[in-house]
Design an enzyme around this catalytic site. Sequence first.
Site, short mmCIF file in Angstrom:
data_model
loop_
_atom_site.label_atom_id
_atom_site.label_comp_id
_atom_site.label_asym_id
_atom_site.label_seq_id
_atom_site.Cartn_x
_atom_site.Cartn_y
_atom_site.Cartn_z
CG ASP A 193 -4.08 -1.85 3.31
OD1 ASP A 193 -4.11 -1.72 1.79
OD2 ASP A 193 -3.42 -0.89 3.58
CG ASP A 195 -1.72 1.86 6.85
OD1 ASP A 195 -2.12 2.17 5.91
OD2 ASP A 195 -1.96 2.79 7.65
CG ASP A 227 -1.61 0.97 1.27
OD1 ASP A 227 -1.98 1.88 0.94
OD2 ASP A 227 -1.77 1.70 2.25
#
Length: 655
Positions: A552, A548, A355
């Site tokens: 996700d 995080d 990410d």
Amino acid sequence: MKKNKIEVRTPINSQNSCGHCCCNEHTHEAPVHSSNFKLYLPAIISFIMLVIGMAIDYFDAIPFFKGYMRLAWYIIAYLPVGLPVLKEGWESIKKGNFFTEFFLMGVATIGAFGIGEYPEGVAVMVFYAVGELFQSAAVQRARGSIKALLDLRPDQALVLRDHNFIPVSPEEVEIGETIQVRVGEKVPLDGILHSTKGSYNTAALTGESKPDTLKKGDAIYAGSINLDHVIEIETTKVFKDSSIARILDMVQNATARKSKTELFIRKFAKVYTPIVTYLAIALTFLPYFFVKDYVFQDWLYRALIFLVISCPCALVISIPLGYFGGLGAASRNGILFKGASFLDTMTKVNTVVMDKTGTVTKGVFKIKDLIKDQIFTEDEFMNYLIAIETQSTHPIAKAILAYTTIEKQYQATDVEEIAGKGLKGRVNGKTVLVGNKSLMDFHQIEVPKETDTIIESIVMMAIDGKFAGYVTIADELKTDALEAISKMRNAGIETIIMLSGDKDTITQQVANQLGLDWAKGGLLPEDKLKEVEKLKKQPNTKIAFVGDGINDAPVLALSDVGIAMGGLGSDVAIETADVIIQNDQPSKIATAIQIGNSTRRIVWQNIVLAFGVKLIVLAMGAGGLASMWEAVFADVGVALLAILNAVRLQKMQWD
């Protein structure tokens, strides 16, 4: 849920189906310390008596040291180290588990006495006892890093009630209460710092030795140690949801989850032990039918040697110890693996998908550039902008409100939100528009063409129908982001990809800065999931996803290894992930891979060492070329070498 005692069960201490000594709880319940003389006493007594007896035998120093007197001497020497093993063997037999290491050791040593090889029977048990002491010491050493976490569990919290700070159990403190932490004490619960500032030791939580300096309003986590002065904290989580409680739970679960290698060895030992027992019986009696000058005592001696050599102690001890050492080394570096199995899986990862926000960038938006009309000073421009943005809850508005170089003087009235475009309001009697280019176009405000080429998020402002200027808002790369990519390449990662919910232009810019293989932005959680599903269908692809946020969590669960940023990461992401990076540093991803590789390498070194030496000495023993002394080395000696090799993990450094 109140926990008065936190206990970590290690693979070495856990009861398992193989039934070996190294797998039973009795062996290591008491930690081995140099001051705990009682633990060493049986081995010391037996060893001294063995050496004296062998010296008398060799020099024939005492003429009457023969027959029953010699037998009695060696029996007394045998009992301190042999009785505990025979007792455990008998207990196992009563439970229907015949083929344990206790059984092998008992039969071999009693058999040695039966054929008159008293010193060798005692020596096997003495060296076995020494091996157990070494094993206990190695386990305690491997536990050291994880024990540091357990020691951080606070015993009490000083909570403000009825105008006084009173000590209570951390489990009894509620969200929103004020607690006090004195110098040198552990922070008992997660919260927000009320005091002006302070310095805190967070080494056990993050792996960072440098003290962390926080100011009023900053988040502070349970388990940190207060270094400066008395502080006050407003709690934001109950104890069972705090960072330290979550870590303790992860550590306990991690030590219970076995790797595939470990599980295979345990199944192997369960089959291997009865096979070698039957082979030893065959080695004793079958030669009678094939050897002309068959002597029962000689072949029984070979069989006893065979039994001692065949003990799989080196494997059953050193392999779990290797993985446990890897878990401890990782925790010391601010990385939590939720099980030994993920240490193994980490070594097979060849593709890392990340990410962007909060993973390689700080996730904190700041004003990057400010471009304004010359008729306004910077303070005037920002006062108009801040007055309007005060009415917004958008993350970009927070970045603007954090602009601290001016005093906020203007007030906005009649503020209305225009969906998808921005805000409109009145400030100092003027009509002010704040938002994106669509808002300006909607009100027919001409904007500079240069704004079309800006990649970062842009906030434009118009006052009384005229364009007044704009600010760009950008996230910052983490200080070790570039280093993280370089380290991952060096650790053998072939492909590094970025998937982000941020707009594609920004995602591509960050990917180019970092030198990633490819990137895609503007993705919803389900879009990320589809992209990872496509990658997983590619042959020989093992994926680690690093994120995080709550969005996700589905991808963390789908990937072969899910890695969460534990400092600022969401609870959902942390619970779903397999590996937690405590200090949010992406460079720790490579460290996790290196620790996994080192652990696996040491485990396989031990497997090869144990099998190699045992096969050689087994062949020698069956052929009458090895004595009980070689057998002792093949069993206890190899176990000690394997343990010492596993302990090396505790001294290793990973860049």
